[in-house]
Design a protein around this motif. Structure first.
Motif, PDB file in Angstrom:
ATOM      1  N   LYS A   1      94.043 -48.774  -8.223  1.00 16.45           N
ATOM      2  CA  LYS A   1      93.012 -48.722  -9.261  1.00 16.45           C
ATOM      3  C   LYS A   1      93.554 -49.310 -10.557  1.00 16.45           C
ATOM      4  CE  LYS A   1      90.203 -45.409 -11.916  1.00 16.45           C
ATOM      5  NZ  LYS A   1      89.914 -43.993 -12.133  1.00 16.45           N
TER       6      LYS A   1
ATOM      7  N   ASP B   1      92.202 -49.954 -14.765  1.00 12.42           N
ATOM      8  CA  ASP B   1      91.140 -49.599 -15.708  1.00 12.42           C
ATOM      9  C   ASP B   1      91.396 -50.238 -17.058  1.00 12.42           C
ATOM     10  OD1 ASP B   1      93.169 -48.121 -16.811  1.00 12.42           O
ATOM     11  OD2 ASP B   1      92.287 -46.169 -16.422  1.00 12.42           O
TER      12      ASP B   1
ATOM     13  N   GLN C   1      84.746 -47.005 -20.309  1.00 10.96           N
ATOM     14  CA  GLN C   1      85.898 -47.128 -19.420  1.00 10.96           C
ATOM     15  C   GLN C   1      85.494 -47.937 -18.203  1.00 10.96           C
ATOM     16  OE1 GLN C   1      87.565 -43.488 -17.881  1.00 10.96           O
ATOM     17  NE2 GLN C   1      89.502 -44.461 -17.387  1.00 10.96           N
TER      18      GLN C   1
ATOM     19  N   SER D   1      86.697 -49.473 -14.536  1.00  2.00           N
ATOM     20  CA  SER D   1      87.694 -49.270 -13.481  1.00  2.00           C
ATOM     21  C   SER D   1      87.293 -50.086 -12.262  1.00  2.00           C
ATOM     22  CB  SER D   1      87.816 -47.785 -13.116  1.00  2.00           C
ATOM     23  OG  SER D   1      86.584 -47.284 -12.633  1.00  2.00           O
TER      24      SER D   1
END
Length: 729
Positions: A61, A63, A238, A240
């Motif tokens: 992941k 972000d 945010q 991601s």
């Protein structure tokens, strides 16, 4: 018969009253009985879970953080009108949709060539995971891949021919070679073009390459991209993105952030550019009107020898110019407000009210001007036109300059706070959690299967279940491990065993099953005292319940008590007591009933004292009809007179009618059922079948009782006690 029915009804009522009661001890016992199945199943699931956790492709992941601020020109010196023009709220929900729009993501798809999808070819299911574990992963980076427009979508195969020089070949689904090239060089041919930036693979490794549409690539990116607002109304977004390669997803998210930032700046500049173009378009016409007004005023003054305005006219002129200036400002404002609100909005209504007031004042001044002399009136009108046009022109010039400054200083209301960074640890799969969940799932599934099997299979597990239907239980014969092993030996040898090895009561007289048979012998002694003869019939609801085992062993036990005993194998379909006693199968009962031999020819003496037998003989085509012949009754009558005890082994009552025919001639009938196999329903139907034929079933023998925890917890463990002498031979 009536007594049995009433007992059955009372027992049914008693059973139904306890049908809803959950016996926790019995449930625990059931699970304990199937512990190995539960343990093995749980272990298999645990192994599968751990294997999946180790072999599954890790998903990483990345972000980023973006701040969306309130729009502002950044120039406090500009007047309020210009500030109002460019001050608007930008809700986070709107910006999230812009971020995930095709306008923004399409730029990333084009920049990073996301319409080309490449993946390594591994051994199915486990190949990719094993390659990663052993450090033999494959990776390819393609910056350009073009195919002919009319080509049908298909999967292409890129095979590495020489890793040392970076050469490869590209082939289609039919294994036709399309291109040959090297890493870092553009390969072209047959209207195809391919530029491979990097390859991490060994010789002869291959990759599958697909070309997808731009829209599909955007939709894939929309599905993978997650955008949310941090906190409530904070304006902090945010972003991601998840994927297999940390470098790739970080580059994609950085590109998305930059594209969003640049389009935001361009959008703000576009608003200033639009207003600037409008003003520049009207500026020449305003300047021309100003020149015309000045020429007319100068010409009129020259004609009238430079007439000047008196104090009253000058005062009126100043007021008129001020009114015209305010009206012009309202016109600009209305142009801006009309983009934001409708005419019913309070702000728009206030502007219209102010304009109406100014027009009323202007009309009043026009009436005052009408009272002035003609020369003064003309000079006043022309001077007013000159000054008003001059103010409009200056105002437009000021706004043009201001908008030029706004356009040059536009930075947008978006700020990238944190650039994209990939986490070093994979977010999926969560290996410990998967292992734990797989183990728990295996345990739950195995327990559920055990309970479901128990619920679906209602085999008899205790004598009380039989006694609840009004049928006395004469004996519960425990399962003999010795007998089980003997049966396996017989099947393995595919032949008969010596009688000393096949009869449990002879080969292993101290076995707990033999003790139960001796107890049955005692019960039979009293049960047959009031019977019409000394003939006992053994039957059962279905096959493979142990009828022959009970018959042969109880006959042996009775013979050992110095009673002259005869056992008759009346199952002329599948009878096999001749195998147990290791004697001839024919001549037997079928030959006698068909008149082929006489009675004395079918009786075989065995090596066991006081025990004779009559086998079934050759299998006849009509067993039921033979049993209805008078010769069968004559045989039973003769045997009853010449033997102390006669036992008839019969086929199951629910399968054929033979037992119902034989039962007409015997004094005592017992049914055999197998533990955990025979159901109460089968037993009830078999009992009804005998009753319909006028046969009174004296009792029931529960065979092959096992020392199960469920039975022990239910209170029947005492059937499995063993009591041997201290010294055994």
């Amino acid at each position: 018969m009536t007594v049995n029915n009433s007992t059955h009804k009372e027992s049914s009522g008693h059973a139904s009253s306890h049908s809803d009661v959950i016996d926790l001890g019995k449930l625990f016992g059931i699970l304990l009985d199937h512990r190995w199945f539960i343990i093995i199943t749980t272990f298999i699931f645990a192994v599968l879970g751990v294997s999946y956790a180790l072999l599954a492709t890790p998903i990483y992941k990345t972000d980023a953080l973006i701040q969306v601020e309130q729009k502002s020109t950044g120039l406090p010196a500009l007047n309020s009108e210009m500030t109002d023009l460019f001050d608007t709220e930008s809700p986070a929900a709107t910006e999230i949709e812009i971020l995930k729009s095709r306008m923004v993501l399409g730029e990333t798809v084009d920049n990073l060539n996301l319409t080309t999808v490449a993946s390594g070819n591994y051994f199915p299911i486990v190949g990719k995971g094993l390659s990663r574990i052993f450090g033999d992963s494959q990776h390819i980076q393609i910056s350009r891949f073009d195919v002919p427009d009319m080509t049908e979508p298909q999967a292409y195969t890129l095979t590495v021919t020489a890793q040392s020089v970076g050469s490869f070949v590209l082939s289609d689904e039919n294994n036709n070679i399309i291109l040959e090239g090297k890493v870092g060089e553009l390969a072209q041919g047959n209207d195809y073009s391919l530029f491979v930036t990097n390859i991490e693979a060994d010789d002869n490794d291959s990759f599958t390459i697909r070309k997808i549409s731009r829209l599909d690539a955007i939709q894939n990116l929309q599905n993978d991209l997650a955008v949310s607002e941090r906190g409530k109304q904070t304006g902090i977004l945010q972003l991601s993105l998840t994927g297999e390669n940390r470098v790739d997803i970080q580059a994609i998210l950085n590109d998305i952030s930059q594209n969003y930032f640049m389009q935001n700046v361009a959008r703000n500049s576009a608003e200033a550019e639009s207003s600037l173009a409008f003003l520049k378009k009207h500026l020449p016409s305003v300047k021309e009107q100003l020149n015309d007004a000045e020429d007319k005023l100068n010409q009129y003054r020259q004609t009238n020898e430079s007439v000047d305005l008196n104090m009253e006219a000058q005062s009126t002129l100043d007021v008129m110019v001020s009114l015209e200036s305010q009206l012009n400002e309202l016109t600009f404002k209305e142009s801006d407000i009309s983009k934001l609100y409708t005419k019913n909005h309070p702000a728009y209504q206030s502007l219209l009210s102010k304009r109406k007031t100014l027009l009323t004042e202007k009309a009043r001044l026009d009436k005052r001007i009408e009272k002035l002399p003609k020369t003064q009136r003309e000079i006043l009108r022309m001077t007013r036109d000159v000054e008003v046009n001059q103010q409009i022109y200056i105002q437009l010039l000021n706004k043009v300059q201001e908008l030029n400054i706004v356009k040059a200083s536009t930075v947008g209301n978006v700020r990238i706070i944190d650039g994209a960074q990939s986490f070093t640890q994979a977010v999926k799969p969560k290996k410990p959690l998967i292992a734990v969940l797989a183990t728990l799932l295996g345990g739950m599934i195995s327990v559920a299967l055990v309970l479901l099997k128990t619920a679906m299979h209602r085999g008899i597990e205790s004598p009380d279940e039989i006694e609840d239907i009004g049928l006395p239980v004469y004996a519960s014969i425990p399962l003999s491990s010795w007998q089980v092993n003997t049966e396996k030996k017989r099947e393995k040898r595919k032949g008969n065993l010596p009688i000393e090895q096949s009869i449990l009561s002879i080969a292993n007289p101290t076995d707990i099953s033999v003790e139960a048979l001796r107890s049955l012998r005692t019960s039979l002694h009293f049960a047959m005292m009031e019977a019409k003869n000394n003939i006992l019939m053994i039957s059962g609801p279905g096959p493979s319940l142990g009828k022959s085992f009970i018959s042969t062993n109880i006959a042996t036990v009775i013979a050992q008590s110095s009673q002259k005993t005869l056992i008759i194998g009346a199952d002329m379909r599948k009878g096999h007591i001749h195998k147990t006693f290791d004697c001839k199968v024919s001549p037997g009962l079928s030959e006698y009933l068909s008149g082929q031999v006489e009675m004395n020819e079918i009786i075989q003496s065995l090596t066991i004292d006081n025990l004779d037998c009559i086998t079934r003989g050759d299998i006849p085509p009509n067993p039921s009809e033979l049993l209805m012949h008078p010769r069968f009754k004559a045989l039973l009558d003769w045997c009853s007179e010449n033997y102390d005890f006669v036992l008839v082994d019969t086929p199951p009552i629910l399968a054929v009618t033979d037992a119902a025919i034989i039962g007409q001639h015997v004094g005592t009938t017992l049914m055999v059922g197998r533990f955990d196999k025979t159901t109460v329903k089968e037993t009830t139907i078999a009992l009804q079948r005998f009753e319909q034929n006028g046969i009174n079933v004296k009792g029931f023998i529960l065979n092959a009782m096992e020392a199960k925890a469920a039975t022990a917890y239910g209170g029947y463990g005492y059937y499995h006690y063993e009591y041997k002498s201290d010294t055994t031979k």
